[in-house]
Design an enzyme around this catalytic site. Sequence first.
Site, short mmCIF file in Angstrom:
data_model
loop_
_atom_site.label_atom_id
_atom_site.label_comp_id
_atom_site.label_asym_id
_atom_site.label_seq_id
_atom_site.Cartn_x
_atom_site.Cartn_y
_atom_site.Cartn_z
N LYS A 13 12.25 61.70 10.52
CA LYS A 13 11.37 62.86 10.77
C LYS A 13 11.12 63.07 12.26
O LYS A 13 11.16 64.19 12.74
CB LYS A 13 10.00 62.64 10.11
N ARG A 88 0.07 63.94 3.37
CA ARG A 88 0.66 62.73 2.81
C ARG A 88 0.20 62.48 1.38
O ARG A 88 0.60 61.51 0.78
CB ARG A 88 0.27 61.53 3.67
N ARG A 127 15.09 48.79 12.09
CA ARG A 127 14.05 49.35 12.94
C ARG A 127 13.01 48.28 13.28
O ARG A 127 12.55 48.19 14.41
CB ARG A 127 13.41 50.54 12.23
N ARG A 135 5.33 48.47 17.69
CA ARG A 135 4.34 49.10 16.81
C ARG A 135 3.96 48.09 15.76
O ARG A 135 4.81 47.61 15.02
CB ARG A 135 4.99 50.32 16.14
N ARG A 146 4.75 50.77 3.08
CA ARG A 146 4.64 52.21 3.34
C ARG A 146 5.58 53.01 2.46
O ARG A 146 5.27 54.13 2.06
CB ARG A 146 4.88 52.49 4.82
P1 ADP Z 1 6.32 57.39 10.32
O1 ADP Z 1 6.83 56.23 11.09
O2 ADP Z 1 6.68 57.35 8.87
O3 ADP Z 1 6.58 58.69 10.95
P2 ADP Z 1 3.52 57.89 10.97
O4 ADP Z 1 3.55 57.67 12.42
O5 ADP Z 1 3.49 59.31 10.48
O6 ADP Z 1 4.73 57.14 10.27
O7 ADP Z 1 2.24 57.15 10.32
C1 ADP Z 1 1.92 55.81 10.59
C2 ADP Z 1 0.68 55.40 9.77
O8 ADP Z 1 -0.43 56.23 10.13
C3 ADP Z 1 0.79 55.58 8.25
O9 ADP Z 1 1.40 54.48 7.61
C4 ADP Z 1 -0.68 55.76 7.85
O10 ADP Z 1 -1.37 54.53 7.80
C5 ADP Z 1 -1.25 56.56 9.00
N1 ADP Z 1 -1.16 58.02 8.75
C6 ADP Z 1 -0.42 58.93 9.46
N2 ADP Z 1 -0.56 60.16 8.95
C7 ADP Z 1 -1.40 60.04 7.89
C8 ADP Z 1 -1.92 60.94 6.92
N3 ADP Z 1 -1.59 62.24 6.94
N4 ADP Z 1 -2.76 60.46 5.97
C9 ADP Z 1 -3.11 59.17 5.92
N5 ADP Z 1 -2.65 58.26 6.79
C10 ADP Z 1 -1.80 58.67 7.77
#
Ligand code: ADP
Length: 191
Positions: A13, A88, A127, A135, A146
Amino acid sequence: MIIILFGPPGAGKGTQADNLVKKFGLVQLSTGDMLRAAIEKGTKLGIEAKAVMDNGELVSDHIIIGMIKERLKEKSEGNGFIFDGFPRNIEQAKALDILLENLNRKIDSVIEISVNDEILIDRIKNRAKEMKDARSDDNADVLQKRLKVYHKNTEKIIPHYKKKGKLVTVDGMKSIDEVRHEIEENLKLNI
Ligand code: ADP
């Protein structure tokens, strides 16, 4: 133009969102980035969110929806918004519908980047190795958690957008360039 980009962790994404920002002049609203900024600043919200994120769970809808609401008010929007990592779950999707309705705006396209679990787990492991210490929610165990949360909660938004005729599914197992091309072709139909 308002776009939602969604898919499981490791679907690519972030890469695709970066391209859309450049190509279409959209403003990216990433709830993950917003939360990481709050952690960096050491705010109360950031401290609370970190524990939840490190466990691979979803941060509370109340916090997330509040953040998006504020951001929609303040951000200059370029040619539109791209939501990355939001909504989400179904509650967040419904809250977004109301927020946009109040602004007299509509979602143009919801792009699902689809990837099989086995491939995701391989990507997740690689990753996790690459991101070592970068991270704290990117170790293999948390990423697998996740992925489970994705299947349990986030996937449930698919029928919501399908019903509205907004859902576009792209094959996230193709190369980055092919995925990019497929997304761009779909969006051009909406401009
Ligand atoms: P990715 O690596 O899948 O792009 P993100 O950076 O979007 O992950 O999200 C990292 C973490 O932040 C998620 O696992 C969650 O804990 C929290 N988070 C992010 N966006 C949301 C959301 N819309 N609702 C709830 N928790 C969120």
